[in-house]
Write a protein that holds these residues in place. Structure first.
Motif, mmCIF file in Angstrom:
data_model
loop_
_atom_site.group_PDB
_atom_site.id
_atom_site.type_symbol
_atom_site.label_atom_id
_atom_site.label_comp_id
_atom_site.label_asym_id
_atom_site.label_seq_id
_atom_site.Cartn_x
_atom_site.Cartn_y
_atom_site.Cartn_z
ATOM 1 N N THR A 22 94.430 47.400 47.280
ATOM 2 C CA THR A 22 95.583 48.116 48.480
ATOM 3 C C THR A 22 95.156 48.096 49.574
ATOM 4 O O THR A 22 95.807 48.224 50.447
ATOM 5 C CB THR A 22 96.546 49.155 46.984
ATOM 6 N N ALA A 23 94.296 48.895 49.130
ATOM 7 C CA ALA A 23 93.596 49.658 50.124
ATOM 8 C C ALA A 23 92.826 49.141 51.462
ATOM 9 O O ALA A 23 93.029 49.033 52.332
ATOM 10 C CB ALA A 23 92.392 50.547 49.651
ATOM 11 N N GLU A 27 93.597 48.162 54.978
ATOM 12 C CA GLU A 27 93.029 48.679 56.583
ATOM 13 C C GLU A 27 92.855 47.194 56.867
ATOM 14 O O GLU A 27 92.941 47.333 58.081
ATOM 15 C CB GLU A 27 91.122 48.264 55.486
ATOM 16 N N ALA A 28 93.818 46.196 56.314
ATOM 17 C CA ALA A 28 93.657 44.775 57.107
ATOM 18 C C ALA A 28 95.042 45.404 58.232
ATOM 19 O O ALA A 28 94.904 44.045 59.394
ATOM 20 C CB ALA A 28 93.456 43.170 56.636
ATOM 21 N N ARG A 123 98.059 65.845 51.901
ATOM 22 C CA ARG A 123 98.850 65.536 52.545
ATOM 23 C C ARG A 123 98.880 64.304 53.106
ATOM 24 O O ARG A 123 98.293 63.507 53.591
ATOM 25 C CB ARG A 123 98.142 66.377 53.818
ATOM 26 N N PRO A 124 99.991 64.427 54.435
ATOM 27 C CA PRO A 124 100.674 62.969 55.243
ATOM 28 C C PRO A 124 98.518 62.639 55.472
ATOM 29 O O PRO A 124 98.102 63.374 56.255
ATOM 30 C CB PRO A 124 101.476 63.546 55.767
ATOM 31 N N VAL A 125 99.121 61.789 55.201
ATOM 32 C CA VAL A 125 97.891 61.145 56.265
ATOM 33 C C VAL A 125 98.085 60.402 57.107
ATOM 34 O O VAL A 125 99.212 60.172 57.692
ATOM 35 C CB VAL A 125 97.577 59.543 54.967
ATOM 36 N N ARG A 126 97.088 61.086 58.252
ATOM 37 C CA ARG A 126 97.348 60.372 59.529
ATOM 38 C C ARG A 126 96.682 58.936 60.461
ATOM 39 O O ARG A 126 95.476 58.611 59.812
ATOM 40 C CB ARG A 126 97.513 61.519 60.817
ATOM 41 N N GLY A 131 91.468 55.634 57.826
ATOM 42 C CA GLY A 131 90.318 55.182 57.956
ATOM 43 C C GLY A 131 89.182 55.664 56.855
ATOM 44 O O GLY A 131 89.298 54.711 55.891
ATOM 45 N N GLU A 132 89.324 57.364 56.496
ATOM 46 C CA GLU A 132 88.853 57.671 56.093
ATOM 47 C C GLU A 132 89.492 57.650 54.077
ATOM 48 O O GLU A 132 88.388 58.042 53.277
ATOM 49 C CB GLU A 132 88.682 59.417 55.991
ATOM 50 N N VAL A 133 90.713 58.079 53.893
ATOM 51 C CA VAL A 133 90.691 57.364 53.397
ATOM 52 C C VAL A 133 90.590 56.647 52.400
ATOM 53 O O VAL A 133 90.433 56.279 51.178
ATOM 54 C CB VAL A 133 92.203 58.377 53.006
#
Lengths: 314, 477
Positions: A22-23, A27-28, A123-126, A131-133
């Motif tokens: 899923t990650a 990313e794609a 926390r919400p991802v921005r 990318g880091e997540v």
């Protein structure tokens, strides 16, 4: 080993594999969104949701396919039982339930993965840290896999772990193909347009195959080659053929260890033959979409047969 | 550092000098940079989290896992002290098993007028299903975790016998692992008796209690029965099973097959010879006990009574944990061993007796009052630490059902320092040694689990009430 433990370990590795895939899909999608206009980006996010079967749940709650919204829904939404966070929780809960079947290293890697991602996804991802997540999700899955590879006895437990991993991976690759098959269909009108190139590359990217494809094919990126690569290339670790070769070998280990085969072995042999005795032209001729749909169903049947044969539940 | 005013401090004597037991440790400790020690402790906490050494607290949010705080200052016991303590433990455990056998057979102790019959008759922990039955090997309490408190140089007292299902052994093992990982050089300077072979000793001891006709292989099949993932001690269940190389089973994995308890494996049902069960008596078998139980196995007790499986500990041993029975332990030890008890009981008032009740009500503020059937620090009153309102409320409960309570003096529990932010600070401790019983004998692991009340002045060491743990050292001779 206990049937319940076999079930737990299969699901532990399935969830880890699904989280990782899923990650990669995100990313794609993210990359596509960065390089394309807003409409194409929204379409891409929608196809990501479709691939993992969450479009319905998503569109019931949200009106548009805003990238950040989609990513947060998929990664960490508390009301989304299929979120990456929920997958990590499920993976860990299964690992905890089969704690005695795991080495300390595998358990710790799984537990740490969960701890790390729970912290990252608190926390919400921005866009700035998406990318880091995503890298972190992939890295955590890699750590668990490495711990398994390096510390687990090559016995039934290990084989069930691998079976879970490859059942899930085959399913995930097939689902990507299922949603994107139309991009791969030969079409005179599309050939050579820049849209296709991006789409094709995105398909490869979502299975971490863009580099491998270039090295193996040393030719242009074109749909027939990509379909062949993802379905039939036994060298590519996320192809259907590769997953099934691995499944067969892990199931063969089980048969050796237990001294007999089970109905799932039979199903698997048939499915494997289906993959090996077909060329990509035959598949496309008979219908890529139908082929993939059939594959997903068969994969599910094999998973069910394994669960029944090895007494996962009473 | 000054010793705590009234209590016996195990590290520092009345003159402020270090006692013999702690000289080795203190010599090392004084050479260390305090900041480094604090950093190591933070590291240890991280280690506990990744290892998953957590427990769930009942009443908290479901599934929440907490750490039991670990303090790095070890609790040290000299070889001589340990020799005396272990002799006392052995005597007590022998008496416990003889007592359990007796109350489920001829009840000689009642006939002799040394124990009131009502303590058995009216006791929910007394299982009529066990009457007339002798467990394989004659062992009732395969694993005992006797709680000891110390009040002076030679005064060790038994606070509770924990003959039912003592927990905490995983912390004993992990605390030692942690100490050795954090401070390896410490163990080259001080010779400490190892504890790490406990799981092997447990496996051996349990195997020695297997029913006479094990699964043919000559190697009895062991399994650990857990209530499941959400039980407060799940980590420990998994840990013990893992360390013994035994399957960790749940009720849903088990059923009766051909008159034996068998577990569902990937290859079919496999019979079990010895089940180390961490499930309470009443949940073992829905047919015999709690019909709503999802944790046990239909028909388990029939298989057990047919002698085809060993349950550790035996059903019905919980009665020995009853605090009213506890108050008779000195008589019980004497009755079955013919010897004076080597370990004292804590003086206990049985509130069922009118004079005792009157005394307890008069002195509530000085006493600790416990429920007869309670455990884990739940439902007790610590007089000196309670408000007027709490005392009043408890008094009402006491008057309504006096037979439900016993009272004990507030003991001046010994202290051992903890490493606080400001340096060493004395805190009250107890000790739970782990004892294995088999036909081959009684095996006591040197040391045990030291629980420590982390709050200044607090006497409650239970992890469910904010207690922590320490590594417990028995020095080599």
């Amino acid at each position: 080993m206990l049937g319940r433990s076999a079930n737990g370990i299969v699901w532990m590795t399935r969830y880890l594999e699904r989280a990782e895939n899923t990650a990669r899909l995100l990313e794609a999608g993210f990359r596509m969104a960065l390089t394309r206009g807003i409409n194409e980006a929204q379409a891409e996010w929608r196809s990501v949701l479709e691939t993992i079967g969450q479009d319905e749940a998503y569109s019931a709650r949200f009106d548009d396919y805003n990238g950040q919204q989609v990513c947060n829904f998929i990664l960490r939404d508390r009301d989304n039982p299929g979120s990456v966070l929920a997958m990590m929780e499920n993976a860990r809960a299964n690992a905890r339930g089969v704690r005695t079947a795991l080495t300390r290293a595998v358990w710790e890697a799984t537990n740490e993965s969960w701890m790390t991602l729970t912290r990252l996804l608190a926390r919400p991802v921005r866009e700035s840290n998406l990318g880091e997540v995503l890298v972190s999700v992939r890295r955590q899955a890699t750590l668990v896999r490495g711990a398994m590879d390096g510390t687990m006895l090559r016995n039934e437990i290990f084989n069930f772990a691998r079976i879970g991993c490859f059942l899930e991976r085959a399913d995930n690759t097939a689902r990507i193909l299922d949603v994107k098959y139309y991009v791969l269909l030969p079409s005179v009108a599309w050939v050579g347009s820049s849209l296709d190139n991006v789409q094709w590359e995105s398909v490869l990217r979502s299975v971490a195959g863009e580099r491998a494809y270039r090295w193996l094919n040393a030719g242009p990126i074109e749909p027939r080659g990509i379909a062949e690569f993802l379905i039939l290339d036994g060298r590519f670790p996320r192809s259907l053929a590769f997953c099934y070769a691995k499944l067969r070998s892990n199931m063969a280990c089980l048969a050796r260890e237990y001294g007999h085969e089970s109905p799932a072995h039979e199903l698997l042999r048939d499915a494997g033959a289906g993959l090996h005795q077909t060329g990509i032209d035959r598949i496309i001729e008979a219908g890529l979409h139908e082929f993939i749909g059939q594959f997903i169903k068969t994969n599910q049947r094999i998973a069910d047969a394994i669960a029944a044969d090895y007494r996962f539940v009473e | 550092m000054k010793p705590a005013s009234l209590s016996f401090d195990e590290m520092i004597d009345a003159d402020g000098s270090v006692r013999a037991a702690y000289r080795g440790f203190c010599g090392w400790f004084e050479e260390q940079d305090p900041r480094w020690l604090h950093r190591q402790c933070a590291e240890a906490e991280r280690f506990f989290r990744t290892t998953g050494i957590t427990f769930n607290v009942y009443g908290d949010d479901a599934g929440e896992e907490r750490l039991i705080p670990f303090d790095m200052i070890p609790r040290v016991i000299t070889a001589g002290e340990w020799r005396r303590v272990s002799r006392g433990i052995e005597q007590r455990v022998r008496a416990l098993n003889a007592f359990l056998h007796d109350i489920y057979h001829r009840q000689e102790i009642v006939r002799a007028g040394r124990l009131p019959e009502r303590l058995l008759r009216d006791n929910p922990a007394y299982l009529p299903e066990m009457a007339g039955f002798t467990p394989p090997g004659g062992v009732y309490t395969h694993i005992v975790g006797i709680d000891l408190v110390r009040t002076g140089p030679d005064e060790f007292m038994v606070l509770e016998d924990n003959a039912r299902t003592p927990s905490g052994v995983s912390y004993m093992l992990e605390n030692r692992e942690t100490m050795m990982a954090m401070f390896p050089e410490l163990f080259t300077r001080v010779a400490v008796r190892p504890v790490s072979d406990y799981p092997q000793r447990l496996a051996r001891s349990l195997a020695a209690c297997a029913p006479p006709d094990p699964s043919g292989s000559g190697r009895p099949v062991l399994a650990v029965l857990t209530p499941g993932l959400y039980n407060s001690a799940y980590f420990e269940h998994a840990f013990i099973a893992d360390q013994m190389g035994a399957e960790l089973v749940e009720g849903s994995d088990l059923r009766v097959v051909d008159g034996r308890i068998a577990m569902r494996t990937t290859c079919g049902y496999q019979p079990i010879d010895v089940l180390y069960r961490r499930v309470d008596d009443e949940f073992l078998d829905p047919l015999t006990f709690n019909p709503g139980s999802m944790l046990g196995v239909h028909g388990m007790m029939d298989v057990y009574r047919a002698g085809r499986i060993t349950l550790a500990n035996a059903p019905g041993t919980g009665i020995a944990d009853d605090k009213a029975i506890y108050s008779f332990m000195p008589e019980i030890v004497e009755f079955y061993t013919g010897e004076k008890p080597l370990l004292a009981n804590v003086p206990t008032w049985r509130c069922a007796e009118p004079e005792a009740l009157a005394y307890v009500l008069d002195h509530l503020k000085e006493l600790v009052v416990k429920e007869v059937h309670g455990s884990g620090g739940y439902g007790m009153l610590v007089g000196p630490a309670s408000s007027r309102a709490e005392l009043k409320a408890f008094e009402a409960k006491l008057r309504a059902r006096p037979e439900n309570y016993i009272a004990q003096p507030t003991l001046a529990l010994s202290t051992v320092p903890i490493l606080a932010r400001s340096g060493l600070a004395p805190r009250h401790v107890d000790l739970r040694p782990f004892v294995l019983v088999s036909p081959g004998g009684i095996d006591i692991t040197p040391g045990g689990l030291t629980r420590v009340a982390l709050k200044k002045g607090s006497l409650i060491v239970n992890s469910s009430q904010g207690g922590g743990t320490k590594d417990s050292w028995v020095l080599e001779e």
